[in-house]
Write a protein that holds these residues in place. Structure first.
Motif, PDB file in Angstrom:
ATOM      1  N   ALA A  40       0.808  -1.223   0.000  1.00 28.50           N
ATOM      2  CA  ALA A  40       0.000   0.000   0.000  1.00 28.50           C
ATOM      3  C   ALA A  40       0.841   1.273   0.000  1.00 28.50           C
ATOM      4  N   GLY A  41       2.059   1.175  -0.517  1.00 26.00           N
ATOM      5  CA  GLY A  41       2.968   2.322  -0.501  1.00 26.00           C
ATOM      6  C   GLY A  41       2.404   3.588  -1.111  1.00 26.00           C
ATOM      7  N   PRO A  42       1.860   3.534  -2.338  1.00 25.42           N
ATOM      8  CA  PRO A  42       1.323   4.757  -2.938  1.00 25.42           C
ATOM      9  C   PRO A  42       0.156   5.354  -2.149  1.00 25.42           C
ATOM     10  N   ALA A  43      -0.695   4.507  -1.591  1.00 24.60           N
ATOM     11  CA  ALA A  43      -1.822   5.008  -0.793  1.00 24.60           C
ATOM     12  C   ALA A  43      -1.325   5.693   0.473  1.00 24.60           C
ATOM     13  N   LEU A  44      -0.341   5.074   1.127  1.00 23.19           N
ATOM     14  CA  LEU A  44       0.218   5.683   2.334  1.00 23.19           C
ATOM     15  C   LEU A  44       0.870   7.020   2.024  1.00 23.19           C
ATOM     16  N   LEU A  45       1.570   7.082   0.918  1.00 26.26           N
ATOM     17  CA  LEU A  45       2.208   8.340   0.515  1.00 26.26           C
ATOM     18  C   LEU A  45       1.162   9.403   0.214  1.00 26.26           C
ATOM     19  N   PHE A  46       0.085   9.015  -0.450  1.00 24.26           N
ATOM     20  CA  PHE A  46      -0.985   9.968  -0.739  1.00 24.26           C
ATOM     21  C   PHE A  46      -1.610  10.504   0.545  1.00 24.26           C
ATOM     22  N   ILE A  47      -1.908   9.611   1.487  1.00 24.14           N
ATOM     23  CA  ILE A  47      -2.491  10.026   2.764  1.00 24.14           C
ATOM     24  C   ILE A  47      -1.544  10.976   3.486  1.00 24.14           C
ATOM     25  N   ASP A  48      -0.268  10.637   3.503  1.00 26.51           N
ATOM     26  CA  ASP A  48       0.744  11.475   4.154  1.00 26.51           C
ATOM     27  C   ASP A  48       0.778  12.872   3.534  1.00 26.51           C
ATOM     28  N   ARG A  49       0.781  12.942   2.221  1.00 27.64           N
ATOM     29  CA  ARG A  49       0.838  14.242   1.533  1.00 27.64           C
ATOM     30  C   ARG A  49      -0.448  15.038   1.727  1.00 27.64           C
ATOM     31  N   ALA A  50      -1.588  14.362   1.726  1.00 21.63           N
ATOM     32  CA  ALA A  50      -2.862  15.053   1.925  1.00 21.63           C
ATOM     33  C   ALA A  50      -2.929  15.668   3.319  1.00 21.63           C
ATOM     34  N   ILE A  51      -2.516  14.912   4.309  1.00 19.60           N
ATOM     35  CA  ILE A  51      -2.521  15.428   5.681  1.00 19.60           C
ATOM     36  C   ILE A  51      -1.515  16.561   5.814  1.00 19.60           C
ATOM     37  N   LEU A  52      -0.368  16.434   5.188  1.00 16.02           N
ATOM     38  CA  LEU A  52       0.612  17.511   5.197  1.00 16.02           C
ATOM     39  C   LEU A  52       0.006  18.791   4.609  1.00 16.02           C
ATOM     40  N   GLY A  53      -0.756  18.638   3.538  1.00 17.51           N
ATOM     41  CA  GLY A  53      -1.423  19.785   2.933  1.00 17.51           C
ATOM     42  C   GLY A  53      -2.389  20.458   3.897  1.00 17.51           C
ATOM     43  N   VAL A  54      -3.142  19.658   4.636  1.00 22.43           N
ATOM     44  CA  VAL A  54      -4.066  20.221   5.629  1.00 22.43           C
ATOM     45  C   VAL A  54      -3.288  20.964   6.709  1.00 22.43           C
ATOM     46  N   PHE A  55      -2.165  20.394   7.154  1.00 22.60           N
ATOM     47  CA  PHE A  55      -1.356  21.055   8.170  1.00 22.60           C
ATOM     48  C   PHE A  55      -0.797  22.389   7.662  1.00 22.60           C
ATOM     49  N   VAL A  56      -0.389  22.431   6.414  1.00 24.13           N
ATOM     50  CA  VAL A  56       0.135  23.680   5.835  1.00 24.13           C
ATOM     51  C   VAL A  56      -0.967  24.736   5.785  1.00 24.13           C
TER      52      VAL A  56
END
Length: 65
Positions: A40-56
């Motif tokens: 599930a590497g790509p899904a985990l990376l997507f979730i990580d980036r999406a949450i990072l976007g919310v934090f920004v």
């Protein structure tokens, strides 16, 4: 600005950010497991980036408020 500050300090928004922090911690932990990353590497990376976007966005809004 006052209503934005109230929104950012609301219990609901703080709870939302707390849930995102927990989800982010879980996904980061899962990224350290090679078998999970292979599956599930790509899904985990997507979730990580999406949450990072919310934090920004959150930081930006707090700077504005």
């Amino acid at each position: 600005m006052h209503s934005l500050r109230n929104f950012l300090q609301s219990r609901r928004f703080e709870g939302f950010i707390t849930v995102l922090i927990v989800i982010n911690a879980i996904t980061l932990g899962l990224e350290t497991v090679p078998s999970v990353t292979a599956l599930a590497g790509p899904a985990l990376l997507f979730i990580d980036r999406a949450i990072l976007g919310v934090f920004v966005v959150e930081i930006g809004l707090r700077l504005i408020a």
